[in-house]
Design a protein around this motif. Sequence first.
Motif, short mmCIF file in Angstrom:
data_model
loop_
_atom_site.label_atom_id
_atom_site.label_comp_id
_atom_site.label_asym_id
_atom_site.label_seq_id
_atom_site.Cartn_x
_atom_site.Cartn_y
_atom_site.Cartn_z
N ALA A 245 -0.68 -9.84 -5.70
CA ALA A 245 -1.76 -9.28 -4.95
C ALA A 245 -0.90 -8.42 -3.90
CB ALA A 245 -2.80 -10.24 -3.92
N LEU A 246 0.16 -9.03 -3.36
CA LEU A 246 1.01 -8.37 -2.23
C LEU A 246 1.90 -7.36 -2.86
CD1 LEU A 246 2.13 -11.62 -0.73
CD2 LEU A 246 0.73 -9.99 0.47
N THR A 247 2.30 -7.34 -4.06
CA THR A 247 2.86 -6.30 -4.61
C THR A 247 2.13 -5.17 -4.99
OG1 THR A 247 4.53 -7.93 -5.70
CG2 THR A 247 4.38 -5.85 -6.61
N ALA A 248 0.70 -5.38 -5.79
CA ALA A 248 0.01 -4.19 -5.83
C ALA A 248 -0.50 -3.75 -4.56
CB ALA A 248 -1.28 -4.76 -6.55
N ALA A 249 -0.79 -4.31 -3.50
CA ALA A 249 -1.00 -3.78 -2.22
C ALA A 249 -0.04 -2.81 -1.68
CB ALA A 249 -1.41 -4.83 -1.22
N ALA A 250 1.26 -3.41 -1.58
CA ALA A 250 2.30 -2.53 -1.06
C ALA A 250 2.68 -1.43 -2.04
CB ALA A 250 3.45 -3.49 -1.10
N LEU A 251 2.40 -1.25 -3.17
CA LEU A 251 2.64 -0.15 -3.91
C LEU A 251 1.55 1.02 -4.08
CD1 LEU A 251 4.66 -1.87 -7.08
CD2 LEU A 251 5.56 -0.44 -4.99
N THR A 252 0.24 0.48 -3.42
CA THR A 252 -0.66 1.47 -3.89
C THR A 252 -0.68 2.61 -3.02
OG1 THR A 252 -2.22 -0.37 -4.05
CG2 THR A 252 -3.07 1.71 -3.27
N PRO A 253 -0.01 2.70 -1.96
CA PRO A 253 0.32 4.15 -1.01
C PRO A 253 1.12 4.91 -1.97
CG PRO A 253 0.29 2.39 0.55
CD PRO A 253 0.25 1.62 -0.67
N LEU A 254 1.97 4.23 -2.52
CA LEU A 254 3.04 4.96 -3.58
C LEU A 254 2.24 5.61 -4.81
CD1 LEU A 254 5.84 6.10 -4.36
CD2 LEU A 254 6.27 4.06 -5.15
N TYR A 255 1.31 4.74 -5.30
CA TYR A 255 0.68 5.40 -6.42
C TYR A 255 -0.37 6.49 -6.07
CZ TYR A 255 1.85 0.90 -8.62
OH TYR A 255 2.71 -0.13 -9.11
N PHE A 256 -0.90 6.50 -4.94
CA PHE A 256 -1.59 7.51 -4.57
C PHE A 256 -0.89 8.89 -4.40
CE2 PHE A 256 -5.12 4.97 -2.57
CZ PHE A 256 -6.07 5.49 -2.96
N LEU A 257 0.56 8.56 -4.04
CA LEU A 257 1.18 9.78 -4.04
C LEU A 257 1.77 10.33 -5.39
CD1 LEU A 257 3.90 8.86 -1.00
CD2 LEU A 257 1.75 10.81 -1.02
N LEU A 258 2.20 9.25 -6.25
CA LEU A 258 2.53 9.54 -7.52
C LEU A 258 1.70 10.28 -8.40
CD1 LEU A 258 4.89 6.66 -8.22
CD2 LEU A 258 5.56 8.86 -7.62
N LEU A 259 0.28 9.85 -8.26
CA LEU A 259 -0.56 10.15 -9.17
C LEU A 259 -1.57 11.29 -8.60
CD1 LEU A 259 -1.80 6.40 -10.18
CD2 LEU A 259 -0.67 8.08 -11.58
N HIS A 260 -0.84 11.79 -7.96
CA HIS A 260 -1.57 13.14 -7.08
C HIS A 260 -2.96 12.91 -6.77
CE1 HIS A 260 2.04 15.29 -8.53
NE2 HIS A 260 1.77 14.75 -9.69
N GLN A 261 -3.19 11.74 -6.12
CA GLN A 261 -4.50 11.39 -5.58
C GLN A 261 -4.56 11.38 -4.18
OE1 GLN A 261 -7.35 10.98 -7.88
NE2 GLN A 261 -5.97 11.44 -9.52
N SER A 262 -3.39 11.54 -3.60
CA SER A 262 -3.25 11.63 -2.03
C SER A 262 -4.02 12.59 -1.03
CB SER A 262 -1.67 11.36 -1.76
OG SER A 262 -1.00 12.57 -2.15
N THR A 263 -4.60 12.06 -0.23
CA THR A 263 -5.23 12.96 0.86
C THR A 263 -4.76 11.95 2.31
OG1 THR A 263 -7.33 11.94 0.99
CG2 THR A 263 -6.98 13.97 -0.50
N ILE A 264 -4.83 12.55 3.27
CA ILE A 264 -4.64 11.81 4.50
C ILE A 264 -5.47 10.54 4.63
CG2 ILE A 264 -4.52 11.84 7.03
CD1 ILE A 264 -2.21 13.16 5.52
N PRO A 265 -6.58 10.86 4.75
CA PRO A 265 -7.91 9.76 4.49
C PRO A 265 -7.36 8.40 3.63
CG PRO A 265 -9.07 11.54 4.70
CD PRO A 265 -7.71 12.23 4.35
N ARG A 266 -7.09 9.09 2.31
CA ARG A 266 -6.82 7.93 1.28
C ARG A 266 -5.66 7.13 1.52
NH1 ARG A 266 -8.31 11.04 -4.34
NH2 ARG A 266 -10.47 10.98 -4.21
#
Length: 217
Positions: free
Chosen positions: A157-178
Amino acid sequence: MGTLTPIGFFVSSAMVGVITSLVGGYLLGSIPFGLIATRLGGAGDIRKLGSGNIGATNVLRTGRRDLAAITLLGDGGKGAVAALVAGAVFSSPLAAVVAGGAAFVGHIFPVWLKFRGGKGVATFFGVLFGVAWPVGLAAGATWIAMAVVFRLSSLAALTAAALTPLYFLLLHQSTIPRLWLAVGMAVLIFIRHRDNIRRLLKGEEPRIGATKTPPSA
């Protein structure tokens, strides 16, 4: 009496959407599916069993896999539903983020249980699927991979949570609110898992399937 300009109408409508999403998401997230499932299922008050946590992991310690599955689906589902419904009703990605984040906070600090809730992992995944399903899939795959390799649910759980912001960027799903949502949920998950982190550092964290239950697992 002055008339409402188009800009003023848009701003007021957006504000109503945000406030409604915030309140509705929080109240939905506050529903303690683990407690409801164990009581209706005849397993007693889950807060008095095992670690006292209302999440699916502790419900599983009752020996009732059906109740644990219901809890998992309920806790994950409320995060996804909050985000999806708010996003659809208000036609706003921001409303989806606000509702999902509020549902996550509601699970951890539910008003119905004097703000003593779960650790938020299932609801975290539900929110991710509701806000950006590719990120939800990536985070879920991370949890599964870590759990299979190390058999440590908290570490997964900790690993998944820590990597999630990076996944938003890598998968082009990132916006400031997200991104703020991802970072905020990750921080709260780490805070809620502080006892687990201490045990992980000491090599004392029980592995998945272990019968021994630490006080805060």
